[in-house]
Design an enzyme around this catalytic site. Sequence first.
Site, PDB file in Angstrom:
ATOM      1  N   SER A 148      -7.456  17.653  -5.527  1.00 35.24           N
ATOM      2  CA  SER A 148      -7.589  16.376  -6.231  1.00 35.24           C
ATOM      3  C   SER A 148      -6.680  15.352  -5.566  1.00 35.24           C
ATOM      4  O   SER A 148      -5.795  15.713  -4.780  1.00 35.24           O
ATOM      5  CB  SER A 148      -7.146  16.601  -7.683  1.00 35.24           C
ATOM      6  N   TYR A 161      -1.766  18.645 -14.811  1.00 35.46           N
ATOM      7  CA  TYR A 161      -2.880  18.654 -13.852  1.00 35.46           C
ATOM      8  C   TYR A 161      -2.345  18.474 -12.426  1.00 35.46           C
ATOM      9  O   TYR A 161      -2.735  19.188 -11.500  1.00 35.46           O
ATOM     10  CB  TYR A 161      -3.842  17.524 -14.235  1.00 35.46           C
ATOM     11  N   LYS A 165      -2.764  21.093  -9.452  1.00 32.00           N
ATOM     12  CA  LYS A 165      -3.517  20.759  -8.231  1.00 32.00           C
ATOM     13  C   LYS A 165      -2.604  20.736  -6.997  1.00 32.00           C
ATOM     14  O   LYS A 165      -3.046  21.042  -5.892  1.00 32.00           O
ATOM     15  CB  LYS A 165      -4.243  19.415  -8.401  1.00 32.00           C
TER      16      LYS A 165
END
Length: 279
Positions: A148, A161, A165
Site C-alpha cells: 500500500s 494499517y 503494510k
Amino acid sequence: MQDFLKNFSLEGKVAWVTGASYGLGLAYAVAFAQSGAKVVFNDINRELVDKGLAEYEKLGIEAFGAVCDVTKEDQVKDFVAQVEKNVGTIDILVNNAGIIKRIPMIDMTVEQWNLVIDVDLTGPFICSKAVLPAMIKKGSGKIINACSMMSEFGRETVSAYAAAKGGLKMLTRNICSEYGQYNIQCNAIGPGYIATPQTAPLREKQPDGSMHPFDRFIRSKTPAQRWGKTEDLMGLAVFLASPASDFINGQVIYIDGGITAYIGQDPGNLDPSKMQDVD
Ligand code: NAP
Ligand code: GCO
C-alpha cells in the site's frame, strides 16, 4: 527468444487469491484466469464466497471458492488441502485479503489494532507458510503481497494499517531472502488510491454535492488527478505471477498514478470540471 510472449502465460498454473469475492482480488483473479490459470479463492463468510462464485460464473470463469479466514491456521491448512484435492498444487498465491480501521491512534483499542495486524500481516504469513512447502518441492512458486501507500507513508487514523503494510513489505523481502534459492519469487503490488468499496467512504460526495476533501487531497497528490481503477492493477499481477518476472524478487512495485514521485499541489488549484471520475 522469439517466443518470449509465452513467458507471460499462466497456462496450467493454479492461482490462489485471498479475499477475492470483489474488489482488487476479483480483478487479479480475472486477469489470471484470462491468462490461462485455474483460479481459487477464499473469503471470510459464505455470503461473500457465493457472491464471488456468481461473479466468476457471470464472467465465464470456473473458479473454486470456499470459506476460510486467513488468520486461522487450521482453516488455511484445510483450504489448501481442499484445493490440492480438487484443483491441484498452488503455484501462485496473492495475499490480497485485507482490512482497514480509520481510527485515531489514541482512540484505537488493542483489539482493533490486533485485528488489523492479524488480517493484514499475520494472514499473509500463515497463507505463505501453507503454500511454501509444495513450492519448494516443485522448485518454483510466486507469492504476491498486497502492500500500500502505507507501506511507505503514514497518515492520520491508519496506524495499525500502516504498521501492517510496512511489515508486509519486510515479509516480502524476507520470503525472497529465505526461499529465493528454490526459484520462488515473492514480490508486492503497492496500489495507490484505487476505487473499491474499501476506499468508498473517502470518495463520498458531501451533502451539498461537493467533492469529499480527501478526494480533492488525493487528486492533488496524483499527477493523473484521478483514482486508480481495478483494471490498472491487472497487468502487473499477471507479470509478477508469470515466468517473465523470474529474476524479480523481494520488490514492492507501486501502481499509484505517480503519487510516490510527486510532491503534490495545492488542492485549491484543482479544477473539478477537468477531472475524470472512475466509478
Ligand atoms: P476489500 O474491498 O476490503 O476486499 C478485501 C477482501 O478480503 C474482502 O472480501 C474482505 O471481506 C476479505 N477479508 C477480510 N478479512 C478477511 C479474513 N480474515 N480472511 C479472509 N478474507 C478476509 O479490499 P480492496 O480494496 O479490494 O483491497 C484488497 C487489498 O489491497 C487489501 O489488502 C488492501 O489493504 C489493499 N490495498 C487496497 C487499496 C485501495 O485503494 N483499494 C490500496 C492499497 C492496498 P470483508 O468484505 O468482509 O471485509
Ligand atoms: C486510507 C486508504 C488507504 C488505501 C491504500 C493506499 O485510508 O488512506 O484506505 O490506506 O486503501 O492502502 O495505498
